[in-house]
Write an enzyme that holds these catalytic residues in place. Structure first.
Site, short mmCIF file in Angstrom:
data_model
loop_
_atom_site.label_atom_id
_atom_site.label_comp_id
_atom_site.label_asym_id
_atom_site.label_seq_id
_atom_site.Cartn_x
_atom_site.Cartn_y
_atom_site.Cartn_z
N ILE A 160 4.54 -45.74 -13.48
CA ILE A 160 3.14 -46.04 -13.79
C ILE A 160 2.57 -44.94 -14.68
O ILE A 160 2.63 -43.76 -14.34
CB ILE A 160 2.31 -46.16 -12.50
CG1 ILE A 160 2.89 -47.25 -11.59
CG2 ILE A 160 0.85 -46.47 -12.83
CD1 ILE A 160 2.27 -47.30 -10.22
N GLY A 190 4.03 -36.72 -17.05
CA GLY A 190 3.68 -36.97 -15.66
C GLY A 190 3.01 -38.29 -15.40
O GLY A 190 2.65 -39.02 -16.31
N SER A 191 2.87 -38.67 -14.16
CA SER A 191 2.15 -39.85 -13.72
C SER A 191 2.54 -40.17 -12.30
O SER A 191 2.45 -39.32 -11.43
CB SER A 191 2.37 -41.04 -14.64
OG SER A 191 1.42 -42.03 -14.34
N ARG A 192 3.06 -41.39 -12.05
CA ARG A 192 3.28 -41.82 -10.68
C ARG A 192 4.40 -42.85 -10.62
O ARG A 192 4.61 -43.62 -11.55
CB ARG A 192 1.98 -42.43 -10.15
CG ARG A 192 2.07 -43.24 -8.89
CD ARG A 192 0.68 -43.65 -8.45
NE ARG A 192 0.69 -44.75 -7.50
CZ ARG A 192 -0.36 -45.16 -6.82
NH1 ARG A 192 -1.52 -44.56 -6.98
NH2 ARG A 192 -0.28 -46.17 -5.98
#
Length: 239
Positions: A160, A190-192
């Site tokens: 995501i 970065g993120s999820r």
């Protein structure tokens, strides 16, 4: 330090841009006898460039293979553990969701949490809400991948994008076999990642736990014996 192939272009372009900025600063300030300022700004530009390089580091990790376990697909921190209904692939079936947030200081490589056959893959264009926003799993740009283990368990995981991450890369294709803890993608800056597991999976992590990709088991999806699992010391791993 090994660098991921995803960083070659960005590192090169940013290096050229920062070098041009340095030359501009040098020629603007050298005539004013501001050597101390030139040195300070040069150091800041160099530190910033090394910070960009660190985004794309590719640490050496021991690949662990255990069909009963689901390993963390990335470095980061657990931000969600809850029962959800998935409409994209599981037709509203309830699943256990574990979400891991990756900050800009984490390694950004993504590893396959299980091994098996890639049954499903889809890229979804979308928004760029902050990664911890409740709707980021459904509204943000993302990819969805489903891998079926040799025991017949289907595990879904989503890359995501967030407010900073604007580029998701996935290397998997439907119909191919993937090894557990092999590299399957990259999220720049970065993120999820969300992992959807069988509802009765035994969670081995809690919200707030720090996890290490390929090393931290996050859930048990097979076997009936309860074992004491030792997570490798994170401080001994290259971050």
């Amino acid at each position: 330090m090994k660098i991921s192939r995803e960083g070659f272009k960005i590192i090169t372009v940013s290096g050229v841009v920062l070098l041009a900025i340095w030359f501009l600063i040098f020629y603007m300030l050298k005539a004013n006898d501001l050597t101390w300022l030139i040195i300070t700004l040069s150091a800041l530009l160099l530190v910033f460039w090394f910070f960009i390089i660190s985004f794309f580091r590719d640490p050496r990790r021991v690949r662990i293979h255990d069909g009963d376990l689901v390993f963390s697909p990335c470095d980061g921190r657990v931000v969600v553990t809850e029962i959800v209904k998935d409409d994209e692939y599981f037709d509203g079936e309830e699943k256990m969701q574990v979400s891991i947030f990756m900050s800009v200081t984490n390694v950004h490589i993504n590893w396959s949490p299980v091994g098996g056959l890639v049954k499903y893959f889809k890229y979804h264009p979308g928004r760029f809400l902050v990664a911890w926003h409740p709707k980021s799993s459904t509204d943000n740009e993302r990819t969805t991948t489903v891998v079926e283990t040799k025991e017949g368990v289907e595990v879904l995981f989503r890359q995501i994008a967030g407010a900073v991450a604007r580029r998701i890369v996935s290397y998997v294709k439907v119909g191919e076999q993937v090894e557990q803890n092999s590299v399957f993608g990259f999220i720049k800056f970065g993120s999820r990642i969300d992992i959807l597991l069988p509802k009765d999976a035994k969670l081995l992590v809690e919200i707030g736990d720090k996890v290490v990709g390929t090393q931290t088991p996050i859930a048990r999806i097979g076997g009936v014996e309860e074992e004491s699992l030792e997570t490798p010391e994170e401080e001994n791993l290259e971050q």
